[in-house]
Scaffold this motif. Structure first.
Motif, PDB file in Angstrom:
ATOM      1  N   SER A  79      39.212 119.551  38.005  1.00 37.99           N
ATOM      2  CA  SER A  79      37.979 119.325  37.257  1.00 37.99           C
ATOM      3  C   SER A  79      38.146 119.739  35.793  1.00 37.99           C
ATOM      4  O   SER A  79      37.710 119.040  34.884  1.00 37.99           O
ATOM      5  CB  SER A  79      36.839 120.105  37.900  1.00 37.99           C
ATOM      6  OG  SER A  79      35.665 119.940  37.153  1.00 37.99           O
ATOM      7  N   GLU A  80      38.790 120.888  35.578  1.00 37.58           N
ATOM      8  CA  GLU A  80      39.061 121.350  34.215  1.00 37.58           C
ATOM      9  C   GLU A  80      39.923 120.348  33.456  1.00 37.58           C
ATOM     10  O   GLU A  80      39.660 120.032  32.295  1.00 37.58           O
ATOM     11  CB  GLU A  80      39.788 122.710  34.239  1.00 37.58           C
ATOM     12  CG  GLU A  80      38.900 123.895  34.367  1.00 37.58           C
ATOM     13  CD  GLU A  80      39.708 125.189  34.334  1.00 37.58           C
ATOM     14  OE1 GLU A  80      40.633 125.305  33.502  1.00 37.58           O
ATOM     15  OE2 GLU A  80      39.416 126.062  35.161  1.00 37.58           O
ATOM     16  N   HIS A 103      40.248 117.167  34.032  1.00 37.37           N
ATOM     17  CA  HIS A 103      39.457 115.958  33.780  1.00 37.37           C
ATOM     18  C   HIS A 103      38.542 116.170  32.567  1.00 37.37           C
ATOM     19  O   HIS A 103      38.420 115.296  31.706  1.00 37.37           O
ATOM     20  CB  HIS A 103      38.632 115.597  35.023  1.00 37.37           C
ATOM     21  CG  HIS A 103      37.801 114.371  34.838  1.00 37.37           C
ATOM     22  ND1 HIS A 103      38.342 113.104  34.785  1.00 37.37           N
ATOM     23  CD2 HIS A 103      36.465 114.235  34.666  1.00 37.37           C
ATOM     24  CE1 HIS A 103      37.369 112.232  34.580  1.00 37.37           C
ATOM     25  NE2 HIS A 103      36.224 112.889  34.522  1.00 37.37           N
ATOM     26  N   THR A 104      37.904 117.341  32.503  1.00 39.43           N
ATOM     27  CA  THR A 104      37.026 117.661  31.381  1.00 39.43           C
ATOM     28  C   THR A 104      37.812 117.691  30.077  1.00 39.43           C
ATOM     29  O   THR A 104      37.379 117.134  29.065  1.00 39.43           O
ATOM     30  CB  THR A 104      36.323 119.017  31.612  1.00 39.43           C
ATOM     31  OG1 THR A 104      35.574 118.945  32.825  1.00 39.43           O
ATOM     32  CG2 THR A 104      35.413 119.372  30.466  1.00 39.43           C
ATOM     33  N   LYS A 105      38.988 118.320  30.091  1.00 44.59           N
ATOM     34  CA  LYS A 105      39.824 118.376  28.887  1.00 44.59           C
ATOM     35  C   LYS A 105      40.244 116.978  28.460  1.00 44.59           C
ATOM     36  O   LYS A 105      40.227 116.649  27.281  1.00 44.59           O
ATOM     37  CB  LYS A 105      41.057 119.246  29.132  1.00 44.59           C
ATOM     38  CG  LYS A 105      40.759 120.721  29.191  1.00 44.59           C
ATOM     39  CD  LYS A 105      42.011 121.533  29.457  1.00 44.59           C
ATOM     40  CE  LYS A 105      41.687 123.005  29.593  1.00 44.59           C
ATOM     41  NZ  LYS A 105      42.874 123.805  29.933  1.00 44.59           N
ATOM     42  N   ALA A 128      38.660 114.166  29.040  1.00 43.17           N
ATOM     43  CA  ALA A 128      37.481 113.490  28.505  1.00 43.17           C
ATOM     44  C   ALA A 128      37.184 113.970  27.086  1.00 43.17           C
ATOM     45  O   ALA A 128      36.849 113.169  26.208  1.00 43.17           O
ATOM     46  CB  ALA A 128      36.280 113.721  29.416  1.00 43.17           C
ATOM     47  N   ASP A 129      37.333 115.274  26.849  1.00 43.80           N
ATOM     48  CA  ASP A 129      37.119 115.820  25.507  1.00 43.80           C
ATOM     49  C   ASP A 129      38.117 115.237  24.515  1.00 43.80           C
ATOM     50  O   ASP A 129      37.760 114.885  23.382  1.00 43.80           O
ATOM     51  CB  ASP A 129      37.237 117.350  25.515  1.00 43.80           C
ATOM     52  CG  ASP A 129      36.072 118.032  26.220  1.00 43.80           C
ATOM     53  OD1 ASP A 129      35.042 117.364  26.463  1.00 43.80           O
ATOM     54  OD2 ASP A 129      36.200 119.233  26.527  1.00 43.80           O
ATOM     55  N   ASP A 149      37.123 111.654  23.753  1.00 43.86           N
ATOM     56  CA  ASP A 149      35.973 111.638  22.840  1.00 43.86           C
ATOM     57  C   ASP A 149      36.425 111.935  21.411  1.00 43.86           C
ATOM     58  O   ASP A 149      35.980 111.291  20.461  1.00 43.86           O
ATOM     59  CB  ASP A 149      34.920 112.676  23.265  1.00 43.86           C
ATOM     60  CG  ASP A 149      34.170 112.278  24.520  1.00 43.86           C
ATOM     61  OD1 ASP A 149      34.242 111.100  24.917  1.00 43.86           O
ATOM     62  OD2 ASP A 149      33.512 113.167  25.098  1.00 43.86           O
TER      63      ASP A 149
END
Length: 90
Positions: free
Chosen positions: A14-15, A17-19, A21-22, A25
């Motif tokens: 999850s971490e 994936h978040t990184k 996505a960041d 962006d």
């Protein structure tokens, strides 16, 4: 024990994936800013080219460098090479 390990792996995924996505962006924003910078640079270059064209026309009409400088916003130092270019034999 196994459940904790699975939860730990899921948290890591999850971490990540978040990184990711960041980062995506950030890349999108940077591209957008780059496009804006490119447009601004293009407009500035266009304005300068327009001033140079007006200066060349005024040179051809016989106006002096101080007048051309006031009319175009170009410095006399910027006008002198344009005048020399005009006086070059073809």
């Amino acid at each position: 024990e196994y459940q904790k390990y699975l939860k730990h792996l899921m948290d890591i995924a999850s971490e990540q994936h978040t990184k990711q996505a960041d980062i995506q962006d950030l890349l999108v924003r940077e591209r957008g800013e780059g496009k804006i910078e490119g447009k601004i640079e293009g407009k500035i270059e266009g304005k300068i080219e327009g001033k140079i064209e007006v200066a060349k026309n005024l040179i051809n009409q016989g106006f002096d460098d101080p007048f051309i400088s006031v009319a175009t916003g170009l410095s006399e130092e910027e006008i002198q090479p344009l005048r020399k270019e005009r006086n070059k034999p073809n």
